[in-house]
Every structure is written in C-alpha cells, then in structure tokens.
Design a protein around this motif. Structure first.
Motif, PDB file in Angstrom:
ATOM      1  N   SER A 567       0.780  -1.277  -0.023  1.00 40.33           N
ATOM      2  CA  SER A 567      -0.130   0.005  -0.125  1.00 40.33           C
ATOM      3  C   SER A 567       1.063   1.150   0.010  1.00 40.33           C
ATOM      4  O   SER A 567       1.953   1.215   0.417  1.00 40.33           O
ATOM      5  CB  SER A 567      -0.918   0.014   1.122  1.00 40.33           C
ATOM      6  N   TRP A 568       0.277   2.455  -0.603  1.00 38.63           N
ATOM      7  CA  TRP A 568       0.848   3.558  -0.425  1.00 38.63           C
ATOM      8  C   TRP A 568      -0.245   4.594  -0.279  1.00 38.63           C
ATOM      9  O   TRP A 568      -0.949   4.827  -1.334  1.00 38.63           O
ATOM     10  CB  TRP A 568       1.702   3.983  -1.949  1.00 38.63           C
ATOM     11  N   GLN A 569      -0.151   5.496   0.714  1.00 39.46           N
ATOM     12  CA  GLN A 569      -1.307   6.429   0.894  1.00 39.46           C
ATOM     13  C   GLN A 569      -2.782   5.675   0.770  1.00 39.46           C
ATOM     14  O   GLN A 569      -2.896   4.758   1.619  1.00 39.46           O
ATOM     15  CB  GLN A 569      -1.103   7.524  -0.215  1.00 39.46           C
ATOM     16  N   VAL A 572      -3.953   0.653  -2.463  1.00 31.78           N
ATOM     17  CA  VAL A 572      -3.491  -0.847  -2.091  1.00 31.78           C
ATOM     18  C   VAL A 572      -3.646  -1.543  -3.364  1.00 31.78           C
ATOM     19  O   VAL A 572      -4.343  -1.682  -4.065  1.00 31.78           O
ATOM     20  CB  VAL A 572      -4.792  -1.283  -1.192  1.00 31.78           C
ATOM     21  N   MET A 573      -2.645  -2.350  -3.507  1.00 34.00           N
ATOM     22  CA  MET A 573      -2.406  -3.295  -4.607  1.00 34.00           C
ATOM     23  C   MET A 573      -2.415  -4.800  -3.987  1.00 34.00           C
ATOM     24  O   MET A 573      -1.714  -4.848  -2.761  1.00 34.00           O
ATOM     25  CB  MET A 573      -1.163  -3.233  -5.369  1.00 34.00           C
ATOM     26  N   ILE A 574      -2.952  -5.497  -4.565  1.00 35.11           N
ATOM     27  CA  ILE A 574      -3.141  -7.070  -3.914  1.00 35.11           C
ATOM     28  C   ILE A 574      -2.872  -8.038  -5.012  1.00 35.11           C
ATOM     29  O   ILE A 574      -3.447  -8.030  -6.017  1.00 35.11           O
ATOM     30  CB  ILE A 574      -4.616  -7.437  -3.299  1.00 35.11           C
ATOM     31  N   VAL A 575      -1.766  -9.023  -4.985  1.00 34.62           N
ATOM     32  CA  VAL A 575      -1.469  -9.932  -5.891  1.00 34.62           C
ATOM     33  C   VAL A 575      -2.102 -11.300  -5.367  1.00 34.62           C
ATOM     34  O   VAL A 575      -2.037 -11.544  -4.237  1.00 34.62           O
ATOM     35  CB  VAL A 575       0.059  -9.979  -5.763  1.00 34.62           C
ATOM     36  N   ARG A 576      -2.861 -11.914  -6.371  1.00 38.87           N
ATOM     37  CA  ARG A 576      -3.295 -13.194  -6.074  1.00 38.87           C
ATOM     38  C   ARG A 576      -2.991 -14.256  -6.987  1.00 38.87           C
ATOM     39  O   ARG A 576      -2.365 -13.899  -8.112  1.00 38.87           O
ATOM     40  CB  ARG A 576      -4.768 -12.970  -6.235  1.00 38.87           C
ATOM     41  N   SER A 588      -4.642  -6.408  -8.521  1.00 39.22           N
ATOM     42  CA  SER A 588      -5.909  -5.405  -8.380  1.00 39.22           C
ATOM     43  C   SER A 588      -5.407  -4.322  -7.655  1.00 39.22           C
ATOM     44  O   SER A 588      -4.590  -4.212  -6.613  1.00 39.22           O
ATOM     45  CB  SER A 588      -7.207  -5.892  -7.566  1.00 39.22           C
ATOM     46  N   ILE A 589      -5.635  -3.051  -8.293  1.00 42.66           N
ATOM     47  CA  ILE A 589      -5.172  -1.665  -7.418  1.00 42.66           C
ATOM     48  C   ILE A 589      -6.552  -0.959  -7.077  1.00 42.66           C
ATOM     49  O   ILE A 589      -7.342  -0.811  -8.091  1.00 42.66           O
ATOM     50  CB  ILE A 589      -4.355  -0.831  -8.166  1.00 42.66           C
TER      51      ILE A 589
END
Length: 831
Positions: A567-569, A572-576, A588-589
């Motif tokens: 995450s940044w500020q 959120v980026m999630i890798v699956r 996904s971002i």
C-alpha cells in the motif's frame, strides 16, 4: 574399550598453555601457545604448519568462523585474521588485563572476548566500532559460549557463577544466574568450568563441584543428567561431538573418556597426561587435543566401528530427563540454518517416541502424495479407470477403482496446489540462527530474535534522525510486519487452530496503539501506508482500516488466494493466484478512500519458470515488483483502466557486474535509483547484522547483452557504442517522465489544472530528453544513418531543440533533413 592407539604427537609449541580449534570446514587446525605463535596445520597432511607471530605475550585462546579466525592473549589484545590469507584484518580489543577466552557467534558476525576484566565485550567483525558490553561480573570471566542460534551468551566467572545473557538486541539482558554449581577457580587454573551448549541447543554441560559433568536444561535451568565417576580429579576440558551423540572429557588424572550421551556410559578410554584442550573434527571420526607440554595429538577412529554408522547421520538430543520434545533427532537447520549435520551427512527428523538406535531415511518419512515428475514437464496425472483388467493400475497396486480414483484425485489437487504461489510477506526473510527480518524496506528494518518463551523485536531506521531505534518483548510471536516512517504493523499468522492477530503501533509511543484478533482465520499478508492498514486472510477477506483501527472497507474473493499486498497512501495493490492452476498471478489496485478500482485481475508479468519475490510502491507511489530472475519492473499508466503495462527498469543479471554469486535484495525505488542490499557468496537473504545498503542506477534492458553489442559495434557495424547508452538514457528518462505526468495529472485532473512547479518539472524533463535525442541525431548524421536521423525528429519535444537539430543537419550537409526540420518548425508555429 578400545586398545590404546599409538599416536605420534606434533610439537606445536613450547611447554605451557596450549589450545586448538578446527576450521569450520575441517580442512585446517589452528593451535596457539606460550611461544606467542599461531600455527595453522593442514588436516591429513604432513606439511609444516604455517606460523604467525603476532602477539607480544602468551596466546591464551583461539576461535574460528567460516571466513576468519581470532586469537586472544595475555597482553590484553584480541585480533581477527583472514582464514584465507592468514593476514591480520583488525585489532578487535585492546585492554590492560589479559584476555583468556574468545569465541565467534554462529554466523561469524560477532566475537565475544572475556578475561581478567569484569566485563565481557561483543565486537562486530565487520565494524569493530560496534561493541556490546555485558554488565559487569563480580570477578574475572574465564569462559564465554554462544548458544547455537546466537541469541544467548553464557559466561563463566572464576567465582563459579554462570550467567546467561540474551543478546538479541544491542542492550543485552541477564536471563539467568546460576551460582553454587561450578567450583570457584583461579584465572590461570587448568580446571575447566565452561558452558558447552549441546548442538540441539536445548541444554548445556558444565563441571560441578564434585568434578562430574552435568547437563542443564535450557527450559527451566534445572540439573538433568550426570556423567559421573569417570575421572579421579578435576576435568580440564570437555566437548560434545558435532552430532551430539558423544561427549569427550579430559581430566587431570591423565584420562580421555568418550561417553554415550543417551546412556551416560563410557564407550572408550585413552590415557594421555596433561591434556588441556579437546576438539572433535567437524566431519570426521577423530578427536584432537593439546597438552601443557605444547604437544598436539589427533586420535583417528575415536568412535568404535560398530557405532560409526549412527555417528554422523543425525543430531541426537541433549540428555535431559523431562524432555518435552523426546525425538531421536532434530533438524539442525532449525538451529544453525545449515543443510547437514556437523558430520556432513543428511539428517532426518524421526517419529516421536523412537529411540536413537532406530533411524529413518528422509524418503521413509516424507509424504507420498506428490507425483514423480521425471522429465520436469510439470504434468498432471491422468485419472485412470479400473476396467477390471489385471493390468489396470488399480489392480497392480491392490486397490479398488474407488481407492485408485481417490488417490489420483488427491494427487491432482496436490499438483494444482504445487503450481500455486505461496503467500509471503514482502521484505521478510526465513529464520537463520534464531533470527529473521520481519520487514526490510527503504525506511528501515524490523528484526526478531527467538527466545525461550517469547521473541525480541527491534525496529531500526536507515535515517537515524527520523526515529530512534526501539525494541520490545514479543509474547505473541509475530511473523509478519510492515514499516513506514510513522508506524509499524505486526501480525501473527495464526492457523493450525490458532487465531490470527494484528498489532499497530506508532514509533515512539504506545498511546494510540491497537490490536485485533481474527478468530478461526489465518493472516496471509499485511500492508501499512501513511493512511491505511490492510489485512488479508486465508478465507479470502481483505479488510482495510484507518490508522486508528476503524474499519473502512471489506470484501472477499476466496477463489483466488492472496499471495502478497502493498500500500501507498490511499492506494492498495493485492496480488493473487490466478485460480485456474496455471501458476500465474493477477493483481488489483484500488483507492480505499474513494472505493475506486483502477485495475482488476490484470496479469502480473512474472515468467512461468520464475517467481515473485517482492512487491512495493516506489517513493513516488508507483507499483514495483522484483522477481527471482533479478528483474525490477514498474507499472506504467496504472491509474488508467486497460492501459497499465509492466516496464522493466533494471535487469541485475545483465548490468555488467560479472559476479554469478551476487544477488540483490530490493528495498525500494527512489527517483532513478534502485535501493537494495547486495548479497554475496550465493546468499539469497540478508543476514544479521544488516550489510550496508546500496543504490544502483536504473538501466532499462533494451538489449539482452549490451557488452556484446558494444563489442560488435567496435568491429565495424553502424551501431555505435555511445548510441547504445544514449538510447537507454532516452527510454529511461521517458519512462520516468510518463510516471511523473501520470502522478501529476491524477492529482490535478487535467493539464490545465497542473501547478506551476509541476509544469516546470515536466518542461525540465522534456528538455533533458531532447538533449539526449540531439546527441543521438549527431551520431546518426555523422555515421550517415539517414533513416534513423529522420525518425529521431518525431521524438523531439521542444522547438528550441528542433532549431538545434537543424544546425546539426546543416553541419553534416544533410539538406533534405534540414528542410524537413524547417517544415516541422513552421508547422509548430501555427499550432
């Protein structure tokens, strides 16, 4: 008992105190003595030893690590030498009183020195200005000993007191003082009162007042077993065999005894007078010892042939009475991080309740529900049918069709799971010597040290002016962490019936800290930014909180398991995992604050035969990944749906360092720099203490091997070596410009809404790119590459750069090019 072996001694030193130590690999044996010499023997060789004259007085101790050896002397000095060159590298300690014992930590990063002064010092071998001083003892200290995992240090004072210190941080803590057990001795006394940790780390041996060797449990510091009635006087030295199955003791009565640790029975006896120091060979069935006459002996085949088979196959447990983990063998990797036992043969963890005479190979205890992939093709087994034939697979194995189908189904599921990426926490490392990093990024690092019933966590920062280092006792055994400039987030994954737990704390204050427990859920990944806390669980839930612990968002996508997140500020980026068994990854971002999705289930560009090793946001807020091939990539145009693409910023394997054993641990990306830890010697993870971080210039890998292309260019092709670097510079600056524009436009909404300083920055970057293009144009005109020169014109941003291009064309009498530039200038004037 074995017949007394006839062994010819080597006269290493003049009469007096003589000590020895094997190198870690067993190829060398070092001795020190009263003639002020260090002598380095080559094992199994009759060559003369290498002699080093260094100290000004008697040398009282010697110790070795994988790369160095160290000595201490009556002159009050301790010195560090290279094991390879035999040259002195540094003076570790200089004090007014004699130093009597010296030892390395298991990872070789620290040296403990003890002597007539009442303090014990730990000196860092790579930075001797880093010194940890243990609290003062009542009297001088005769012996020091590191625990096998490096988290504890035992000291033995001449008053008979044994002290156990936790050295998991640079503020050591006294864990236990044991008094009245060992006899008081003089500093120069030959009687040994040291602590000898058993190789499995669960206990230690020492000499008691009745001159017997006893074992002490690390769990409750109680007396467990006794190696009694073997010697008729004080014991001068003792040592566990590297596999923990045997104990060697040398007494003032002229006997060397070999004990079976499980039965405390003597299995071998030798008669040698005046023995002062005994050492087992690290991976051979032999024992070396020195005497007070300056002699050095080596006894081969110290363990009888009938016992030699189990001698090197496993690590046997410490002889404890109330042993909560009564196994016949323990994984040495859990203690030292090594792959083999001290004797160099494979080990195996054996079933509970088995005694030490019954051994199982690793293949006998592994699960068998994985298919054998002989050709490495990664195939999935066919689900066979039972057609009633005697040749059917089910019949051959004596199984019914239902049994065989169920077996193949389990195998099918196993293969699918095998192709999935395991969840990991970016910036974390595996356990090594009882220590590991929970988080490691461009801000700092969080590391934890394993203790008896808890861990000790330390939070450190690269910018010491930003925050002060702090540490705390971790009773929840956190195994994940995320670090920012203002706070830290910790998690215990849970699982196996345990609840997951998350703990948030600000640096320097516990006032606003908070924690949450997740019942019947394990935590797979966490992330922390300046505004957001992200927690991903095994049930597919993604929960987002603000920094005060209030929930903001929650959603579930259980079909695709989470691999990692960042995450940044508010982003959120999630890798699956892709979920279809292909082994691919998707990401996904989203913006948590506005509940807006920018990218959804797009592909993470990691090759099939590679793996994702890190995920983070750059300093400017752009998603970056780093893979096991050593490639750093950034996600360009990620704020625009269907426009995002992965752009390689650096390929560490083709950047010209020419060191195949070198790898890189990513910390972050700051402007045009890749911040990392350079790992040498084939290491895959950073060790503790942390090596100095480095900054590498981003260099986009346009061509697979620039050095080869440069060589081809020198052989007469039209490709110029200078143009290769300029082309890379153009592409790099252009990517960085696009990243900056995306960020600026997302904040302003349009070009008209840009701030003046943002417009100036964009203009400055465009001007820099134009300068690079003009240099490329100069080379193209000089070498007669007309087509390339024409193509470069369309890449120029500024009008003044076009005017400069016109002058270059005229200089090389390329009139057609100059005319085209003039037409372009006229066109821009009317726009």
């Amino acid at each position: 008992m074995a017949t007394q072996q006839i062994v010819v001694p080597k006269y290493a030193h003049t009469p007096g105190l003589t000590r020895l130590a094997y190198s870690v690999d067993g190829t060398a044996l070092l001795t020190v003595g009263s003639n002020r010499l260090i002598r380095k023997f080559t094992v199994d060789s009759e060559d003369e030893p290498y002699s080093i004259e260094h100290h000004e007085n008697d040398i009282l101790g010697v110790a070795t690590s994988r790369t160095h050896f160290a000595t201490c002397s009556e002159d009050g000095t301790a010195s560090l030498f290279s094991m390879t060159t035999n040259e002195m590298e540094s003076m570790l300690v200089r004090q007014s009183l004699p130093i009597r014992d010296i030892t390395f930590s298991p990872d070789g990063q620290w040296v403990a020195v003890a002597g007539d002064e009442t303090t014990v010092k730990l000196v860092n071998t790579t930075d001797i200005t880093r010194i940890i001083t243990l609290p003062a003892h009542r009297q001088g200290v005769k012996h020091v000993a590191f625990h096998p995992n490096g988290a504890l240090l035992a000291t033995s004072s001449v008053d008979g007191a044994i002290r156990i210190f936790s050295i998991s941080s640079e503020e050591p803590q006294l864990v236990k003082t044991i008094e009245g057990l060992s006899p008081p001795v003089e500093l120069s006394d030959e009687t040994c009162t040291k602590v000898a940790w058993h190789p499995d780390g669960r206990g230690f041996a020492t000499q008691n007042k009745t001159r017997d060797i006893i074992t002490i449990s690390r769990g409750n510091w109680s007396i467990e077993r006794s190696f009694a009635s073997g010697h008729m006087g004080p014991i001068n030295d003792f040592a566990w065999s590297p596999n923990g199955a045997y104990l060697a003791t040398a007494g003032s009565d002229g006997k060397i005894l070999i004990w079976d640790t499980q039965t405390q029975n003597i299995i071998n006896k030798y008669s040698y007078k005046n023995v002062l120091c005994v050492q087992w060979h690290p991976n051979q069935n032999s024992l070396s010892f020195t005497t007070n006459q300056g002699q050095m002996y080596t006894l081969p085949h110290i363990i009888p042939a009938k016992l030699d088979l189990p001698f090197g196959r496993t690590i046997y447990p410490a002889p404890l009475i109330n042993d909560p983990d009564a196994r016949a063998a323990v994984k040495l990797a859990e203690i030292t991080g090594d792959d083999t036992t001290g004797f160099g043969k494979p080990y195996a963890r054996l079933p509970l309740g088995s005694d030490h005479e019954h051994e199982y190979g690793i293949s006998e205890i592994e699960e068998r529900n994985w298919i054998d992939d002989d050709d490495g093709a990664g195939y999935i087994p066919d689900l066979v049918e039972d057609n009633g034939s005697i040749d059917s697979p089910a019949r051959k194995r004596g199984l019914s069709f239902a049994d065989d189908f169920a077996s193949n189904k389990r195998r099918f599921v196993s293969v699918i799971k095998k192709m999935q990426h395991e969840a990991f926490q970016p910036g974390s490392t595996p356990w090594k010597n009882g220590r590991r990093y929970l988080a490691l990024n461009s801000v700092g690092y969080i590391w934890t040290v394993e203790q008896d019933m808890h861990n000790t966590v330390t939070v450190s920062f690269f910018d010491r002016g930003l925050n002060r280092e702090y540490h705390f006792t971790d009773h929840f055994l956190y195994d994940k962490a995320s670090l920012t400039e203002h706070a830290a987030l910790f998690a215990n994954s849970g699982g196996d019936g345990q609840n997951g737990r998350v703990f948030f704390r600000e640096h320097g204050s516990l006032q606003d800290s908070w924690d949450l427990t997740f019942h019947e859920e394990s935590i797979t990944s966490i992330a922390l930014s300046a505004t957001t806390v992200v927690v991903c669980s095994s049930k597919g839930y993604v929960r987002m909180f603000n920094l005060q612990g209030s929930p903001i968002r929650i959603y579930r996508q259980s079909m695709n398991s989470v691999v990692c997140c960042a995450s940044w500020q508010d982003f959120v980026m999630i890798v699956r995992n892709q979920g279809d068994g292909s082994g691919g990854l998707v990401y996904s971002i989203e913006n948590v604050k506005y509940d807006e999705t920018f990218q959804k289930n797009d592909v993470v560009d990691v090759p099939f035969d590679s793996r994702l090793t890190s995920l983070f946001f750059s300093e400017d807020g752009d998603p970056c990944i780093y893979d096991s091939d050593g490639v750093l990539l950034v996600l360009l145009h990620w704020r625009s749906p269907l426009q995002a693409k992965w752009v390689p910023l650096l390929d560490t394997k083709v950047m010209g360092r020419n060191n195949p054993d070198e790898s890189f641990w990513p910390l972050g990306v700051v402007q045009s720099k890749f911040q990392c830890i350079i790992l040498k010697g084939g290491e895959k993870h950073p060790y503790i203490p942390l090596p100095i971080s480095s900054e590498l210039d981003i260099k986009i890998p346009i061509y697979p091997d620039t050095s080869k292309l440069k060589a081809d260019a020198k052989e007469g092709s039209k490709l110029q070596p200078d143009s290769l670097e300029l082309e890379e510079q153009y592409l790099r600056d252009n990517v960085l410009l696009q990243l900056y524009k995306d960020s600026a436009l997302s904040a302003s909404g349009s070009e008209d809404g840009l701030e003046d300083d943002q417009k100036d920055e964009i203009s400055r970057r465009e001007l820099g790119i134009d300068k690079t293009i003009l240099q490329l144009l100069h080379i193209a005109c000089r070498t007669g590459q007309h087509g390339k020169a024409y193509g470069l014109l369309s890449m120029i941003y500024k009008q003044q750069a076009l005017e400069a291009a016109n002058k270059i064309a005229q200089r090389y009498q390329m009139t057609a090019l100059a005319e085209k530039i003039n037409r372009e200038l006229e066109k821009r004037e009317f726009e």
